[in-house]
Scaffold this motif. Structure first.
Motif, mmCIF file in Angstrom:
data_model
loop_
_atom_site.group_PDB
_atom_site.id
_atom_site.type_symbol
_atom_site.label_atom_id
_atom_site.label_comp_id
_atom_site.label_asym_id
_atom_site.label_seq_id
_atom_site.Cartn_x
_atom_site.Cartn_y
_atom_site.Cartn_z
ATOM 1 N N ALA A 57 1.192 -1.238 0.258
ATOM 2 C CA ALA A 57 0.370 0.149 0.009
ATOM 3 C C ALA A 57 0.459 1.635 0.201
ATOM 4 N N SER A 58 2.543 1.242 0.639
ATOM 5 C CA SER A 58 2.889 2.649 0.626
ATOM 6 C C SER A 58 3.898 2.705 -0.196
ATOM 7 N N GLY A 59 3.814 1.801 -1.971
ATOM 8 C CA GLY A 59 4.356 1.868 -3.038
ATOM 9 C C GLY A 59 3.286 2.125 -3.871
ATOM 10 N N THR A 60 3.641 1.922 -5.002
ATOM 11 C CA THR A 60 2.746 3.275 -6.511
ATOM 12 C C THR A 60 2.027 1.924 -6.899
ATOM 13 N N GLY A 61 1.047 1.627 -7.766
ATOM 14 C CA GLY A 61 0.003 0.988 -9.124
ATOM 15 C C GLY A 61 -0.870 0.944 -7.890
ATOM 16 N N TRP A 62 -1.518 1.008 -6.583
ATOM 17 C CA TRP A 62 -2.104 0.268 -5.680
ATOM 18 C C TRP A 62 -3.186 1.547 -5.236
ATOM 19 N N PRO A 63 -4.653 1.770 -6.649
ATOM 20 C CA PRO A 63 -4.973 3.316 -5.634
ATOM 21 C C PRO A 63 -6.242 1.922 -4.645
ATOM 22 N N ASP A 64 -7.268 3.001 -4.617
ATOM 23 C CA ASP A 64 -8.492 2.551 -3.808
ATOM 24 C C ASP A 64 -9.277 1.288 -4.780
ATOM 25 N N LEU A 92 -11.601 -18.308 -0.618
ATOM 26 C CA LEU A 92 -11.636 -17.333 -0.570
ATOM 27 C C LEU A 92 -10.926 -16.571 0.268
ATOM 28 N N THR A 93 -9.957 -16.594 -0.046
ATOM 29 C CA THR A 93 -9.013 -15.182 0.719
ATOM 30 C C THR A 93 -8.465 -14.655 0.381
ATOM 31 N N THR A 94 -9.374 -13.166 0.445
ATOM 32 C CA THR A 94 -8.998 -11.483 -0.467
ATOM 33 C C THR A 94 -9.298 -10.658 0.268
ATOM 34 N N SER A 95 -7.674 -9.920 0.023
ATOM 35 C CA SER A 95 -7.830 -8.097 0.871
ATOM 36 C C SER A 95 -7.891 -7.437 -0.294
ATOM 37 N N VAL A 96 -8.482 -6.359 0.376
ATOM 38 C CA VAL A 96 -9.100 -5.094 -0.304
ATOM 39 C C VAL A 96 -8.803 -3.954 0.362
ATOM 40 N N LEU A 97 -7.881 -3.086 -0.057
ATOM 41 C CA LEU A 97 -6.748 -1.702 -0.339
ATOM 42 C C LEU A 97 -8.498 -0.614 -0.871
ATOM 43 N N LEU A 98 -8.569 -0.117 0.487
ATOM 44 C CA LEU A 98 -9.672 0.810 1.076
ATOM 45 C C LEU A 98 -9.061 2.093 1.327
ATOM 46 N N ARG A 99 -9.296 3.395 0.192
ATOM 47 C CA ARG A 99 -8.717 4.866 0.810
ATOM 48 C C ARG A 99 -9.926 5.911 0.558
ATOM 49 N N VAL A 159 -5.707 -0.816 9.800
ATOM 50 C CA VAL A 159 -5.119 0.479 9.528
ATOM 51 C C VAL A 159 -3.236 0.519 8.839
ATOM 52 N N VAL A 160 -3.501 0.902 8.061
ATOM 53 C CA VAL A 160 -2.028 1.190 7.593
ATOM 54 C C VAL A 160 -1.690 2.680 6.799
ATOM 55 N N ALA A 161 -0.477 3.031 7.379
ATOM 56 C CA ALA A 161 -0.140 4.420 6.517
ATOM 57 C C ALA A 161 1.152 4.408 5.547
ATOM 58 N N THR A 162 0.683 5.328 4.675
ATOM 59 C CA THR A 162 0.560 5.119 3.619
ATOM 60 C C THR A 162 1.439 6.302 2.634
ATOM 61 N N GLY A 163 2.039 6.416 1.769
ATOM 62 C CA GLY A 163 2.736 8.660 1.207
ATOM 63 C C GLY A 163 1.526 9.015 1.167
ATOM 64 N N GLU A 164 0.398 8.769 0.610
ATOM 65 C CA GLU A 164 -0.770 8.892 0.813
ATOM 66 C C GLU A 164 -2.140 9.261 1.773
ATOM 67 N N GLY A 165 -1.538 9.224 2.929
ATOM 68 C CA GLY A 165 -1.614 8.670 4.272
ATOM 69 C C GLY A 165 -2.845 7.830 4.165
ATOM 70 N N PRO A 166 -3.712 7.683 5.451
ATOM 71 C CA PRO A 166 -3.996 6.115 6.332
ATOM 72 C C PRO A 166 -4.847 5.750 5.219
ATOM 73 N N ALA A 167 -5.005 4.451 4.710
ATOM 74 C CA ALA A 167 -5.198 3.483 3.673
ATOM 75 C C ALA A 167 -5.968 2.490 4.987
ATOM 76 N N ALA A 168 -6.530 1.509 4.946
ATOM 77 C CA ALA A 168 -7.781 0.434 5.005
ATOM 78 C C ALA A 168 -6.675 -1.023 4.167
ATOM 79 N N VAL A 169 -6.952 -2.389 5.027
ATOM 80 C CA VAL A 169 -6.215 -2.732 4.335
ATOM 81 C C VAL A 169 -7.646 -3.880 4.821
ATOM 82 N N VAL A 170 -8.784 -4.517 4.273
ATOM 83 C CA VAL A 170 -9.473 -5.512 4.947
ATOM 84 C C VAL A 170 -9.680 -6.768 4.603
#
Length: 298
Positions: A57-64, A92-99, A159-170
């Motif tokens: 999530a802290s890298g590029t290429g992983w949008p909302d 089904l083991t799945t994670s979604v990045l949310l911004r 909740v994870v810290a990223t360069g674009e602000g906090p994000a959530a991984v669910v």
């Protein structure tokens, strides 16, 4: 149900094919122009999709609304650090990045939002009467069982810290075609054992993610106000914890809270009447207590 309750569904399981997910079809259905997801990735095996996506999530290429799914997760993490793993192609083991861009104080609704999406998808496409157990489990009663609700799926939000602000991984884990002997604990079940009308993982995953995206967009547009967007009402309607006697294991070593779950408030907290002491629980491990003094899923 195939082999019946006495053999844990093994006769039917032995006839099952467990194909891999159709990655190309999933991307075509879920990413633009057909769908709202910014990125969909499927890996053969990993320790934990949540850990992988949190690191990415802290890298590029992983949008909302980025998705990471594993065909085989061998060191998944649940609440309170509990570990678990699944056979290849059986779950089904799945994670979604949310911004979301809404106040983090309202992010407590995210595990409920995702859990609700799983419940509604399973009811719609799999034909099982799934319910939500506050705050992050999905339960179902096996038709050939003892009518005791069993855990079909779980949700873990971080909740994870990223360069674009906090994000959530669910992250979500849905048991699909496991036989009785493949499940980690007696209190767990699978779509196979619950008599689902489909065990097609592509179908279940698409329905869950589409429902999640729809609910998430409504919640974000409402600024995280779960009441205004209707999320709170839908959670309360499907939450089997409401009205139950519960024991809440509170974080930090505090004494357990025992009482009646009266509802879910507008902040997503569980309201518990503990002998006249009213508490709003924001975090805790909930056990449903039966009338005979036993407990259901904990």
């Amino acid at each position: 149900m195939g082999g019946g309750a006495d053999d844990g569904g093994r006769a039917r399981w032995q006839r099952l094919d467990r194909p891999p997910l159709d990655v190309a079809a999933l991307r075509a259905a879920l990413t633009p122009p057909a769908g709202p997801f910014g990125r969909v990735e499927v890996v053969d095996s990993t320790a934990s999709t949540n850990a992988d996506l949190a690191a990415a999530a802290s890298g590029t290429g992983w949008p909302d609304l980025s998705v990471l799914t594993a065909e085989h997760q061998h060191a998944g993490r649940g609440r309170l650090g509990r570990g678990w793993q699944t056979p290849p192609h059986a779950a089904l083991t799945t994670s979604v990045l949310l911004r979301p861009g809404v106040p983090t104080a309202r992010w407590s609704w995210l595990p409920l939002l995702v859990g609700l999406s799983v419940v509604e998808a399973l009811r719609s496409v799999a034909g099982v009467q799934a319910v939500l157990k506050w705050p992050n489990d999905v339960l179902v009663v096996e038709p050939d069982g003892d009518r005791r609700p069993l855990k079909l799926a779980g949700v873990l939000a971080e909740v994870v810290a990223t360069g674009e602000g906090p994000a959530a991984v669910v992250g979500t884990g849905v048991n699909v075609s496991q036989s009785r002997v493949e499940l980690p604990v007696p209190a767990a079940t699978s779509l196979l054992l619950a008599g689902a009308r489909t065990l097609d993982r592509d179908t279940v995953l698409r329905a869950t993610l589409r429902g999640l995206a729809d609910s998430y967009r409504l919640w974000v547009v409402a600024g995280g106000d779960a009441v205004a967007c209707g999320l709170a009402a839908r959670v309360r309607e499907t939450c089997s914890t409401i009205g139950r006697e519960v024991r809440v294991q509170l974080p930090g070593g505090a004494d357990d809270l025992v009482g009646t779950a009266e509802g879910v408030d507008d902040e997503g907290r569980l309201l518990v009447d503990a002998g006249g002491r009213h508490a709003a629980v924001a975090a805790g491990d909930v056990v449903h207590v039966r009338a005979d003094g036993g407990q259901d899923v904990g």
